[in-house]
Structures are given as C-alpha cells and as structure tokens.
Design an enzyme around this catalytic site. Structure first.
Site, PDB file in Angstrom:
ATOM      1  CB  CYS A  41      -0.919  -0.134   1.289  1.00  0.00           C
ATOM      2  SG  CYS A  41      -2.349   1.132   0.989  1.00  0.00           S
ATOM      3  CG  HIS A  69      -3.107  -3.615   3.679  1.00  0.00           C
ATOM      4  ND1 HIS A  69      -2.368  -2.969   4.163  1.00  0.00           N
ATOM      5  CD2 HIS A  69      -3.868  -2.684   2.704  1.00  0.00           C
ATOM      6  CE1 HIS A  69      -2.290  -1.732   4.044  1.00  0.00           C
ATOM      7  NE2 HIS A  69      -3.352  -1.365   3.043  1.00  0.00           N
ATOM      8  CD  GLU A 114      -0.626  -5.477   6.078  1.00  0.00           C
ATOM      9  OE1 GLU A 114      -0.363  -6.006   4.944  1.00  0.00           O
ATOM     10  OE2 GLU A 114      -0.879  -4.318   6.323  1.00  0.00           O
TER      11      GLU A 114
END
Lengths: 81, 232
Positions: B86, B203, B205
């Site tokens: 990002c 993302h 994560e």
C-alpha cells in the site's frame, strides 16, 4: 530575494479523476461551456539570491526531484528576481 | 530469515506486519526506524502501509527521501528482498525502485474492503507457492491506488513478467467492475525486473489468519520463505 511560482499539471493522457468530478460539478451548476478541466498544483517559493538563470536551474532540479513526479506530471515555473 | 519492518512517521500497518511475521509465521523480525542509515543484518525489508509524512505533496514523495531509503535502495540493488504494501508500494514507486506512479482512485473515495486479485505469475519469489491464475481474497485500504504507467514501460514489464497481481472477479475474470480504483490494466501489484522488489496495494498482513476473514495473504510470505529455504 526572488519570488518563484511552480505550476504542476498532469501529463496529457493521464486521467484526472479529480478534474473529471469538478467538471461534472460545474456542468451540473449549468456551466455548459466548460469542455474540459484538469486539476493541478500551484506553489509559491521565496528564494535567496538574484541570479535568475541559476535560480531557475536550481528550481528545475527541485521540481524534478521532489515537487513533481515526472512519470505523471509536467511543471513550469516563473522566477522573478 | 530476518525481517525488518520499516517504520515511517505516519505508518500504521507496521505492527500488523510485525505480528504476522513474528507470531503467525515464527520469523525473526525487528523494526527499522526511518532515521537510520543502515539496514545490515536483514534478509527482507517490509515497507508497511499507512500515511508516511501525511502523504503530503504526493503519497510517498517525502518518505522516499527519508534517511533509511538510501540504505533500502542499496539493499534492493544488492538483491535484498523488499516488499512494499500500500503506502510502501507508493514509496517504492516514488523512489524509482518500481516503475509507475499512483493517482487518486477514479471514484475519489478511500476504499477499504476485501477484493479479489489474480496471481499473474508464479515466477517471482513472492508468488512461487501460489498457482498461476489463483484468486486471492485480500483487503485494500487506500485513496491513491490508481496505478499509472506509460505504455512502453508497461509492455516492457509484461515481457519480463513484472505484473504480479491484477484485480479480478471472484471467478478470476477481469471485469471493469472488479477494478476498484481505475488502475491501468487492473494492476494490483508489480515487481522489479529482478523480482526481489514487490509492491502491492492489497494488504497481505490483513489476510494472514482465517479468523480475520481470509488467510490468502499468507501465500506471499510463504512463497518468499520457501524461495529462501527458510523454515516456517
């Protein structure tokens, strides 16, 4: 002391979502004569020195390095000594 | 493997990345402060999401000149693994470590939602454990993810397998409505020619545990670990 202005505009061919939205807003307000609109950035700088050519060269460097992103943006500048 | 999560002022996904690498994947991970000029001892650096330096001027434009970035550039040039997520992707573009630039989303809205992305190549260290054409459900959260790149560069990137992820429909088809931000050719992630630097808007994560709605993001971390022969 010199005063400078830097105008940053999107390169031709790069879509400008913000400009399109502002254009639509103007049209919805009845400003039908607006054919196109692109949003850019305007910066005012105060520079030390009075050598116009040298200042322009430095400002060009600043513009290419940081102020504009040459992949998507063009810039032009004015320096008043 | 030793991971370093770079912390810029305004980063807000640094702890998430640290948590996934440390707790979920059991890797050795530390934080790398933006003011440091050395990144020695790390095998992979993660540039996390957030709003580094307030996203002033352009996303990533100021962060790209923070002291740590010279070391990150050298690290990447020497073949070190760098993942920009990002805002991290935006910083890598500004730094010239990845081609292209980011524009505002075409809808002018900040978009925070799960999207589907298609794995376009498995020849990168980041996707070697995925299947070509595999669809991953991973969230995005950005206002400037409208990836722009000139035609010549894009053709060159395609020839070298640098388009890694594209936004797609759940069935893997590319449809205009499955492109959330107007990105050129629905590009969601790209790598450099050597493949050691990856930038992606989604993302991983945030999709590394089933409890959070998806663990599809794990494939990115696991690919790298497998590529490097690390144990999980």
């Amino acid at each position: 002391m010199a005063e400078a202005r830097v105008y940053i505009t999107l390169k031709e061919g790069i879509l400008d979502p913000q400009g399109k939205t502002v254009l639509r807003a103007l049209k919805s307000l009845g400003y039908d004569e607006v054919e196109d609109l692109r949003v850019g950035k305007y910066m005012e700088l105060k520079l030390k020195g009075d050598d116009k050519a040298a200042l322009e060269s430095r400002l060009g460097e600043m513009s290419e390095k940081l102020l504009a992103n040459p992949i998507i943006e063009d810039y032009r500048m004015e320096v008043e000594v | 493997m030793r991971f370093g999560v770079v912390v810029f002022p305004g980063a807000n996904c640094d702890h998430d990345c640290h948590y996934v690498l440390d707790t979920v994947l059991g890797q050795d991970v530390g934080y790398v402060w933006h003011g440091t000029t050395s990144v020695s001892g790390y095998d992979c650096l993660v540039l996390p999401g957030g709003f580094a330096y307030g996203d002033y001027l352009r996303t990533g434009a100021i962060a790209r000149f923070s002291p740590v970035m010279k070391a990150v550039e050298k690290f990447a040039d020497d073949g070190g693994y760098v993942l920009g997520i990002c805002n991290g992707f935006q910083i890598l573009c500004e730094a010239g470590l990845l081609p292209g630039a980011m524009m505002r989303n075409t809808g002018l809205k900040f978009i925070c939602k799960f999207v589907d992305i298609r794995v376009e190549t498995t020849s990168t260290p980041w996707t070697s454990a995925a299947a070509k054409g595999e669809v991953l459900s991973i969230p995005i959260a950005h206002n400037e993810g409208n990836y722009q790149v000139d035609t010549m560069t894009l053709e060159d990137m395609k020839r070298h397998g640098q388009v890694v992820f594209r936004y797609c429909s759940p069935d893997g088809a590319l449809r205009s409505e499955s492109n959330p931000n107007g990105a050129t050719e629905a590009i969601a992630g790209v790598c450099n020619r050597e493949g050691n630097v990856l930038g992606m808007m989604p993302h991983p994560e945030r999709a590394s545990e089933a409890e959070l709605g998806s663990s599809d993001g794990l494939v990115v971390w696991r690919s790298l670990l497998a590529h490097c022969g690390a144990t999980v």
